[in-house]
Write a protein that holds these residues in place. Structure first.
Motif, PDB file in Angstrom:
ATOM      1  N   VAL A   1     -14.290   1.579   1.912  1.00 16.01           N
ATOM      2  CA  VAL A   1     -13.270   2.058   2.760  1.00 16.01           C
ATOM      3  C   VAL A   1     -13.323   1.565   4.289  1.00 16.01           C
ATOM      4  O   VAL A   1     -12.122   0.986   4.721  1.00 16.01           O
TER       5      VAL A   1
ATOM      6  N   PHE B   1      -8.434  10.548   3.783  1.00 19.47           N
ATOM      7  CA  PHE B   1      -8.715   9.706   2.539  1.00 19.47           C
ATOM      8  C   PHE B   1      -9.697  10.372   1.794  1.00 19.47           C
ATOM      9  O   PHE B   1     -10.577  10.893   2.438  1.00 19.47           O
ATOM     10  N   ASP B   2      -9.494  10.326   0.411  1.00 22.73           N
ATOM     11  CA  ASP B   2     -10.382  10.892  -0.536  1.00 22.73           C
ATOM     12  C   ASP B   2     -10.878  12.220  -0.301  1.00 22.73           C
ATOM     13  O   ASP B   2     -10.528  12.949  -1.428  1.00 22.73           O
TER      14      ASP B   2
ATOM     15  N   THR C   1      -0.714   7.696  -3.080  1.00 20.69           N
ATOM     16  CA  THR C   1      -1.645   7.727  -4.154  1.00 20.69           C
ATOM     17  C   THR C   1      -1.837   6.424  -4.824  1.00 20.69           C
ATOM     18  O   THR C   1      -0.778   5.787  -4.960  1.00 20.69           O
TER      19      THR C   1
ATOM     20  N   GLU D   1      -4.598   1.180   3.137  1.00 23.82           N
ATOM     21  CA  GLU D   1      -3.478   1.986   3.254  1.00 23.82           C
ATOM     22  C   GLU D   1      -3.649   3.116   4.300  1.00 23.82           C
ATOM     23  O   GLU D   1      -2.561   3.530   4.761  1.00 23.82           O
TER      24      GLU D   1
ATOM     25  N   ILE E   1      -7.880   1.672  -0.405  1.00 26.08           N
ATOM     26  CA  ILE E   1      -7.623   3.106   0.416  1.00 26.08           C
ATOM     27  C   ILE E   1      -7.716   2.956   1.920  1.00 26.08           C
ATOM     28  O   ILE E   1      -6.796   3.378   2.632  1.00 26.08           O
TER      29      ILE E   1
ATOM     30  N   GLN F   1     -11.936   2.510  -8.336  1.00 24.89           N
ATOM     31  CA  GLN F   1     -11.404   3.416  -7.290  1.00 24.89           C
ATOM     32  C   GLN F   1     -11.490   2.525  -5.685  1.00 24.89           C
ATOM     33  O   GLN F   1     -12.356   2.632  -5.241  1.00 24.89           O
TER      34      GLN F   1
ATOM     35  N   VAL G   1      -4.412   9.875   1.832  1.00 26.28           N
ATOM     36  CA  VAL G   1      -4.369   8.889   0.670  1.00 26.28           C
ATOM     37  C   VAL G   1      -5.584   9.186  -0.158  1.00 26.28           C
ATOM     38  O   VAL G   1      -6.715   9.270   0.326  1.00 26.28           O
TER      39      VAL G   1
ATOM     40  N   ILE H   1      -7.032   7.956  -4.488  1.00 25.91           N
ATOM     41  CA  ILE H   1      -6.718   7.587  -5.766  1.00 25.91           C
ATOM     42  C   ILE H   1      -6.279   8.564  -6.263  1.00 25.91           C
ATOM     43  O   ILE H   1      -6.448   9.698  -6.136  1.00 25.91           O
TER      44      ILE H   1
END
Lengths: 337, 337
Positions: free
Chosen positions: A80, A149-150, A324, A302, A299, A294, A161, A163
């Motif tokens: 990431v 994220f995550d 997503t 984004e 990610i 993943q 954001v 997955i």
DNA sequence: AACGACGTCGCAAACGTTTGCGACGTCGTT
DNA sequence: AACGACGTCGCAAACGTTTGCGACGTCGTT
């Protein structure tokens, strides 16, 4: 030891004012072509570089984005970061990285440090031990955009954001069922983390869609390699009742395979195992692990894009969005054909 | 959106001067106890935090250290970062991370960015494509201390910290010989990197010490997973002449094992394989990899400590030192007993 | 009563930029 | 000849701190 040359230095040497130097350097129309040439040539000769500290203070903008992650030594997070770094760099931003070590108190301090340093925005993934979010609200209240994220908190409105954890868990479980598994154990992350919750829900949903009765005994909170060894007894005890395991991440899956194989259980003949993550380990372990991809880098990219949008788009009130990313099944040899 | 409260704000509200506020906050003896109490209480109430930007400019010190590494998504480097982060944090420093992506041009830009941001020091590991070091001299000339870890240039005088590559390679090769290998292939890093050179030298030294003739054909430049696949033909062609392989890092070792096993060669029965690094992969691959432990975290801590010494010790001229960390053999199942 | 010591504070400059505003000179026009 | 337009520059303030220095008041001492 040479001190960096400043605009003032140039002005003094050239016998003109600092304002003129400043304007000449940025090609301001007020300055005569002759002066511009002189200043620019000289600046180039002495390798003038603007002092970022002064610039930062002047515009109260640092062109730096802060990152808070649970730990760096983790393939997903480091990829990431790699994605973040890539788009941040292209947009002229530096990154400042803080590691919470999964510790709430440290996360609070990190957030404060980033605020003190007036980063232009923050990208973060929650530590497992944070249940309170005042430190995050503090950032937002001070006008610092935050995107998660995550691992993100439910209660905070912000860009996020992920997955598609639900979907990923669902297709993983579907794959187990499609290859003949009926009694599937799920090694899960704590459910106060959205990701734990969603992957568990995806698992349950897949069972439902296939008319398989959900058995609450078939969920164990176990999401690290060490957890697996700690829970080895419990897992082995279930081994003769199950024919598949879906784990919340790859390293849990791999450790599980090692525990099972050490006890004479064959994979995938006796028990199929599927993970979530698709780090490099999935190719390296034995047998190669079927898992859900993943894309960390994606990610990161984004999330950074969303953050930059917010940073550069100060005009209107920002409406938080959630992005997503659709996961993909990677079938290898830890599940049946 | 609340703007951060400043010393000026406090001064205005309390009807005193900014200098008095500043001094009261840092308990300066010139200020009366009454005023101090008033200021400190108020500052606490409004959650005053000094603006790091202004402080940085004032003292031209940022309490930030820069890191330039080839890539973040790499277990060794991310554990070095983790070590750096740990001691930097304890000493009140932030870290700013740049990734060169093994690209010289990017490394130059990164160095410039860190200089522009007046970091207090730089920790770096060279990219594989840098042969020129002017960008590093530039940092040093401007009074920014630099310490290298793992990949350092010969020509620059600076603090450096390595695992003892020579020794590590030697004991790895010794282990192969002690377990019966006589024809040992070495998959090497480019020799313009000190680490490539030293590990190769350690390999050769071990052969010598055991009276084994060194065969130049038994060294192939091959130091990534992809390299292995590219060189698979060459390696397989040598397979029947060799009984052991020492690789410059673990991922090369693991890829090599996979290539060999796919072609029916058994490890360690036919060929023993030993790596260098001991990342988590060594435990996860099949068979578990014998390797040399290269403590990234420890290297990061040591390097940061050296850097901090330099940063805080401005008085006398600094005499560069090189720290060497002793590696340890980790014997697992890819070599014979 | 006068003086010095001391306690307590504020002014101003500085770090290196940027930028609004005004100053000054030159030139062309009427 | 006078005026306006325009080109070209510098002053000063500002971002938020810190710090040397001087100012002012009060108190105790001789």
């Amino acid at each position: 030891m040479a001190h960096q040359v400043t605009i003032k230095d140039i002005a003094k040497i050239l016998g003109i004012s600092a304002s003129t130097v400043s304007r000449a350097l940025k090609d301001h129309p007020d300055i005569s072509p002759k002066t511009k040439r002189m200043v620019q040539a000289f600046a180039q000769k002495v390798n003038y570089r603007p002092n970022a500290l002064a610039l930062n203070l002047r515009r109260s903008k640092t062109n730096t984005i802060g990152i808070i992650i649970p730990e760096i030594v983790h393939h997903f997070f480091s990829s990431v970061i790699s994605g973040i770094e890539k788009v941040a760099y292209a947009a002229g931003y530096n990154v400042m990285i803080c590691q919470s070590n999964e510790d709430y108190n440290r996360e609070v301090i990190d957030a404060q440090a980033l605020l003190d340093n007036r980063v232009d925005g923050v990208l973060m993934s929650l530590s497992k031990t944070t249940f309170d979010h005042d430190h995050i609200r503090n950032l937002i209240d001070h006008g610092i955009p935050v995107v998660f994220f995550d691992r993100a908190p439910n209660e905070i409105e912000a860009d996020k954001v992920f997955i598609d954890d639900f979907m990923g868990a669902k297709i993983a479980t579907h794959h187990l069922i499609a290859t003949g598994c009926r009694n599937i154990l799920h090694l899960a992350a704590p459910s106060h983390l959205l990701i734990g919750q969603r992957r568990r829900d995806g698992y349950i949903k897949a069972l439902e869609e296939n008319g398989i009765q959900f058995n609450p005994d078939f969920i164990i909170k176990c999401d690290t390699r060490d957890d697996v060894f700690a829970n080895a007894g419990k897992i082995l005890q279930l081994a003769n009742q199950i024919d598949g395991i879906f784990t919340v991440n790859d390293s849990t899956a791999i450790a599980t395979m090692q525990v099972l194989m050490k006890n004479g259980i064959r994979i995938p003949e006796h028990i199929s195992v599927i993970g979530f993550g698709d780090g490099p380990n999935a190719n390296i372990c034995y047998p190669p692990l079927s898992t859900v991809e993943q894309k960390g880098t994606e990610i990161g990219k984004e999330a950074t894009q969303l953050l930059l949008n917010q940073i550069e788009n100060t005009e209107d009130i920002y409406k938080p969005t959630t992005k997503t990313i659709t996961p993909v099944l990677r079938i290898r040899e830890s599940t049946l054909m």
